[in-house]
Design a protein around this motif. Sequence first.
Motif, PDB file in Angstrom:
ATOM      1  N   GLU A  33      52.055  32.738  43.916  1.00  0.00           N
ATOM      2  CA  GLU A  33      50.968  32.563  42.951  1.00  0.00           C
ATOM      3  C   GLU A  33      49.676  32.292  43.696  1.00  0.00           C
ATOM      4  OE1 GLU A  33      51.005  30.517  38.792  1.00  0.00           O
ATOM      5  OE2 GLU A  33      50.434  28.963  40.246  1.00  0.00           O
ATOM      6  N   ARG A  88      45.952  30.748  43.257  1.00  0.00           N
ATOM      7  CA  ARG A  88      45.162  29.854  42.411  1.00  0.00           C
ATOM      8  C   ARG A  88      43.714  29.884  42.899  1.00  0.00           C
ATOM      9  NH1 ARG A  88      49.562  24.828  42.775  1.00  0.00           N
ATOM     10  NH2 ARG A  88      51.365  26.084  42.045  1.00  0.00           N
ATOM     11  N   ASP A 123      42.983  30.729  35.795  1.00  0.00           N
ATOM     12  CA  ASP A 123      42.541  30.892  37.181  1.00  0.00           C
ATOM     13  C   ASP A 123      43.700  31.190  38.118  1.00  0.00           C
ATOM     14  OD1 ASP A 123      39.748  30.194  36.675  1.00  0.00           O
ATOM     15  OD2 ASP A 123      40.493  28.163  36.333  1.00  0.00           O
ATOM     16  N   THR A 124      44.794  31.726  37.606  1.00  0.00           N
ATOM     17  CA  THR A 124      45.969  31.964  38.439  1.00  0.00           C
ATOM     18  C   THR A 124      46.474  33.394  38.285  1.00  0.00           C
ATOM     19  OG1 THR A 124      47.453  31.136  36.715  1.00  0.00           O
ATOM     20  CG2 THR A 124      46.677  29.544  38.355  1.00  0.00           C
ATOM     21  N   GLU A 183      44.119  29.613  46.869  1.00  0.00           N
ATOM     22  CA  GLU A 183      45.328  29.146  47.545  1.00  0.00           C
ATOM     23  C   GLU A 183      46.496  30.038  47.163  1.00  0.00           C
ATOM     24  OE1 GLU A 183      44.459  24.333  47.843  1.00  0.00           O
ATOM     25  OE2 GLU A 183      45.664  25.122  46.189  1.00  0.00           O
ATOM     26  N   ASP A 232      39.551  28.835  42.544  1.00  0.00           N
ATOM     27  CA  ASP A 232      38.519  27.895  42.093  1.00  0.00           C
ATOM     28  C   ASP A 232      37.167  28.462  42.513  1.00  0.00           C
ATOM     29  OD1 ASP A 232      36.827  25.806  41.496  1.00  0.00           O
ATOM     30  OD2 ASP A 232      37.717  24.383  42.901  1.00  0.00           O
ATOM     31  N   TRP A 273      50.524  29.992  46.847  1.00  0.00           N
ATOM     32  CA  TRP A 273      51.657  29.085  46.746  1.00  0.00           C
ATOM     33  C   TRP A 273      52.939  29.865  46.530  1.00  0.00           C
ATOM     34  CZ3 TRP A 273      51.596  23.593  46.729  1.00  0.00           C
ATOM     35  CH2 TRP A 273      50.325  23.010  46.796  1.00  0.00           C
ATOM     36  N   LYS A 275      47.373  38.595  36.200  1.00  0.00           N
ATOM     37  CA  LYS A 275      46.807  37.341  35.701  1.00  0.00           C
ATOM     38  C   LYS A 275      47.846  36.622  34.840  1.00  0.00           C
ATOM     39  CE  LYS A 275      42.546  35.632  33.497  1.00  0.00           C
ATOM     40  NZ  LYS A 275      42.005  34.977  34.691  1.00  0.00           N
ATOM     41  N   HIS A 322      39.351  38.624  39.743  1.00  0.00           N
ATOM     42  CA  HIS A 322      38.719  37.453  39.130  1.00  0.00           C
ATOM     43  C   HIS A 322      37.199  37.554  39.131  1.00  0.00           C
ATOM     44  CE1 HIS A 322      39.500  33.446  37.551  1.00  0.00           C
ATOM     45  NE2 HIS A 322      38.490  32.980  38.265  1.00  0.00           N
TER      46      HIS A 322
END
Length: 272
Positions: free
Chosen positions: A72, A74, A16-17, A90, A76, A92, A12, A48
């Motif tokens: 990374e 991410r 939220d990433t 996502e 939601d 990235w 973490k 999460h």
Amino acid sequence: MSEFDRDIAVNKNGVDTYAAELAPGWVVGGGVNGGYLLAVVASALRQHLPTKPDPITMSATYASASTPGPAEVRIDVRRDGRSLATAIAELWQGDDLRLTVLATYGDLAALHAAGEPLEHVTAVPPDLPPREQCLAASLAPDRMRRTAPMLERFDMLFHPEQVGWAVGAPTEQGRISAWYRLADGREPDPLSLLQVIDALPPVTFDFGMPGWAPTLELTCHVRHRPAPGWLQVVHATRHLAGGMFEEDCEVWDSAGRLVAQGRQLARLPRVR
């Protein structure tokens, strides 16, 4: 920690990433294996959503080929209900979006305990011969092993009647099945099943079209927490058109249960 758990581990680094390190051992063809990437994202989602540890369904759209190295995830969360949560995640690498995932998470043990005992399955396990009669992926030609380092990450034993593609005599039935387990002996779980559904060679091999088949979209349904032991995996296709093909996957555990299903749309391998 097993090799697989090490390779999908995330840390973490924001609200939220999560930071990840994509391992080079999961490269196949021109990118990192799509099932492994899905497991990395699933690892972040599990962390999460601690009260809902299991992926129930995950649908990923692959925007660009991933490369080994930092990444990374991410997240939601769109809804976190009593038994299920829905989230978008996502992956990235720098400024490059690699994949977007729509996921539903829950607790498979709790869901089965709360549901009715009825389970009606019309699907049947693949008709695989005993493992000692099957052909090991370790016998693959050197050229194939160089372009697919991930073959070292697991043990895979192919149905002997479905490997004609390896000697220039594909069956053209669009079906490949095999026994499967992780090479380090790690027992299967819902996260590792996400990689299993994308582990076998593309079924286009069985049409005389070897090579990397980039995944465009991959959906997985996890139905049970698998029992320990070898898995049986089958990939099949019914439709090649427009430079693309669909590939359906079933994963059966050592208890004879259908534990995961997958479907992906992929590009046909490039003809050289």
